[in-house]
Design an enzyme around this catalytic site. Structure first.
Site, PDB file in Angstrom:
ATOM      1  N   HIS A 255       0.847  -1.201   0.000  1.00 34.86           N
ATOM      2  CA  HIS A 255       0.000   0.000   0.000  1.00 34.86           C
ATOM      3  C   HIS A 255       0.882   1.251   0.000  1.00 34.86           C
ATOM      4  O   HIS A 255       1.316   1.728   1.046  1.00 34.86           O
ATOM      5  CB  HIS A 255      -0.912  -0.030   1.231  1.00 34.86           C
ATOM      6  CG  HIS A 255      -1.996   1.003   1.203  1.00 34.86           C
ATOM      7  ND1 HIS A 255      -3.335   0.680   1.206  1.00 34.86           N
ATOM      8  CD2 HIS A 255      -1.955   2.361   1.146  1.00 34.86           C
ATOM      9  CE1 HIS A 255      -4.052   1.792   1.167  1.00 34.86           C
ATOM     10  NE2 HIS A 255      -3.233   2.828   1.137  1.00 34.86           N
TER      11      HIS A 255
ATOM     12  N   HIS B 103       1.440   4.974  -2.363  1.00 37.68           N
ATOM     13  CA  HIS B 103       1.009   5.842  -3.481  1.00 37.68           C
ATOM     14  C   HIS B 103       2.227   6.473  -4.132  1.00 37.68           C
ATOM     15  O   HIS B 103       3.094   7.004  -3.426  1.00 37.68           O
ATOM     16  CB  HIS B 103       0.078   6.937  -2.963  1.00 37.68           C
ATOM     17  CG  HIS B 103      -1.192   6.400  -2.365  1.00 37.68           C
ATOM     18  ND1 HIS B 103      -2.368   6.314  -3.070  1.00 37.68           N
ATOM     19  CD2 HIS B 103      -1.453   5.882  -1.135  1.00 37.68           C
ATOM     20  CE1 HIS B 103      -3.311   5.786  -2.295  1.00 37.68           C
ATOM     21  NE2 HIS B 103      -2.772   5.516  -1.110  1.00 37.68           N
TER      22      HIS B 103
ATOM     23  N   HIS C  64      -9.641   1.308  -0.693  1.00 40.95           N
ATOM     24  CA  HIS C  64      -9.487   2.014   0.576  1.00 40.95           C
ATOM     25  C   HIS C  64     -10.845   2.016   1.288  1.00 40.95           C
ATOM     26  O   HIS C  64     -11.839   2.458   0.706  1.00 40.95           O
ATOM     27  CB  HIS C  64      -9.079   3.470   0.337  1.00 40.95           C
ATOM     28  CG  HIS C  64      -7.636   3.676  -0.004  1.00 40.95           C
ATOM     29  ND1 HIS C  64      -7.038   3.124  -1.103  1.00 40.95           N
ATOM     30  CD2 HIS C  64      -6.667   4.404   0.626  1.00 40.95           C
ATOM     31  CE1 HIS C  64      -5.765   3.498  -1.131  1.00 40.95           C
ATOM     32  NE2 HIS C  64      -5.506   4.268  -0.100  1.00 40.95           N
TER      33      HIS C  64
ATOM     34  N   GLU D 266     -10.993   3.621   6.938  1.00 37.90           N
ATOM     35  CA  GLU D 266      -9.945   4.543   7.393  1.00 37.90           C
ATOM     36  C   GLU D 266     -10.671   5.749   7.991  1.00 37.90           C
ATOM     37  O   GLU D 266     -10.734   5.902   9.198  1.00 37.90           O
ATOM     38  CB  GLU D 266      -9.045   4.949   6.220  1.00 37.90           C
ATOM     39  CG  GLU D 266      -7.944   5.944   6.583  1.00 37.90           C
ATOM     40  CD  GLU D 266      -7.239   6.520   5.347  1.00 37.90           C
ATOM     41  OE1 GLU D 266      -7.779   6.412   4.233  1.00 37.90           O
ATOM     42  OE2 GLU D 266      -6.156   7.117   5.529  1.00 37.90           O
TER      43      GLU D 266
HETATM   44 ZN   LIG Z   1      -3.633   4.903   0.724  1.00 39.32          ZN
END
Ligand SMILES: [Zn+2]
Length: 333
Positions: A13, A15, A192, A195
């Protein structure tokens, strides 16, 4: 026998722009004459202390990367940084919307990203796979257009598809068409969820998007029934503890749900999300988890073995990763 602190790590994970090393951003901004006032704090780190300032700084950092060669350099720098922290395999999220939807442009940029990944692999042995992601707050129609663009270009290292962005906007089911199309084209799915959204967002990602993994998913710990389901189904969470603390999902690491998730039998991996924004890297994630939760050899071995099982890569790549863990003395062979 390798000290467990030196165990090979896998990151699922991460970016691409979110992992941009500040020195590279400073160099490219200077070359292009871009104004970076406010992007860095006095210590030279990115200005990011809550979700709003994180998003604002992230967007400004992203503007530095405008040409295919910028993306080549970015990919190589990000993977080199990973390798320097003991990472042998990384899956990197790409956001197609930042490039627009022109397949010709995408083909050029992806070729450059592949070249950067090749360079890092040759220099450091790190293996990368790519996961383009739809941006939730850009809406479902854009996600479908993005999916079509991705399916029309050479696939290279792209093995998965996901969704990131503001979890408080739109529902997972709105994105079912894009996810269904990508699954049919052979892309593995992650999203995602859990979160900034609660347990219901994790359920919706599983039920409506049919994902194999959940990005974060840590707020599943607020729902005992969901924990039972995640454990029973063997669902894997891509937890990013440092990111969650930095963005205020939890006030500190001791309050983080990772211990409760593991105690409930939920499979977890550890990643850094957007490491320089959150003042983290894989070495410090492990160090902090050890210090806060007294995790040691057995748990870090499980993180690595779980990540291999959940990785979106070909069986022969997986076999190589397993062999790498075995020869490094990681328990669980
Ligand atoms: Zn993320």
């Amino acid at each position: 026998m390798t000290d467990w602190r030196d165990f090979p790590k896998l990151e699922l994970h991460l970016h691409l722009e979110g992992a941009a090393p500040p020195p590279l951003v400073r160099r490219l901004a200077a070359e292009k004459g871009l104004d970076m006032v406010g992007v860095f704090d006095e210590a030279g780190h990115y200005n990011s202390n809550d979700f709003t300032s994180f998003l604002r700084t992230y967007e400004r950092v992203s503007t530095v990367f405008s040409t295919p060669d910028d993306y080549r350099a970015l990919t190589e720098a990000v993977l080199t940084e990973c390798a320097n922290n003991g990472v042998i395999y990384a899956e990197i999220f790409l956001s197609p919307t930042s490039l627009g939807y022109d397949p010709a442009k995408w083909t050029d940029y992806l070729a450059a990203i592949e070249e950067g990944a090749d360079q890092a692999e040759q220099a450091h042995g790190i293996v990368a796979r790519l996961i383009p992601v739809a941006i939730r707050h850009h809406g479902p129609e854009q996600a479908v257009i993005g999916a079509k663009t991705i399916m029309s270009v050479p696939r290279g290292r792209m093995t998965g598809f996901g969704i990131a962005g503001d979890e408080r906007l739109h529902q997972p089911k709105d994105f079912t068409p894009a996810f269904k199309a990508m699954a049919e084209a052979g892309f593995r799915l992650t999203a995602h969820a859990g979160e900034f959204g609660g347990p219901e967002s994790v359920r919706a990602a599983l039920d409506d998007l049919k994902v194999e993994r959940i990005g974060h998913g840590v707020r599943a710990a607020e729902d005992a029934d969901l924990l039972v389901r995640l454990a029973a189904e063997g669902q894997v969470l891509e937890t990013c503890p440092g990111s969650n603390v930095s963005l205020g999902v939890y006030p500190d690491l001791a309050s983080h749900s990772i211990g409760a998730l593991l105690a409930a039998g939920v499979k977890c991996t550890v990643s850094t999300d957007d490491p320089p924004f959150f003042h983290t890297n894989m070495t410090s994630e492990y160090t902090e988890l050890e210090a806060t939760f007294a995790m040691g050899e057995a748990q870090f071995a499980r993180f690595a073995r779980t990540a291999v099982q959940a990785a979106f890569c070909e069986p022969e790549v997986k076999a190589n990763l397993v062999a790498h863990l075995d020869k490094s003395g990681v328990p669980g062979a």
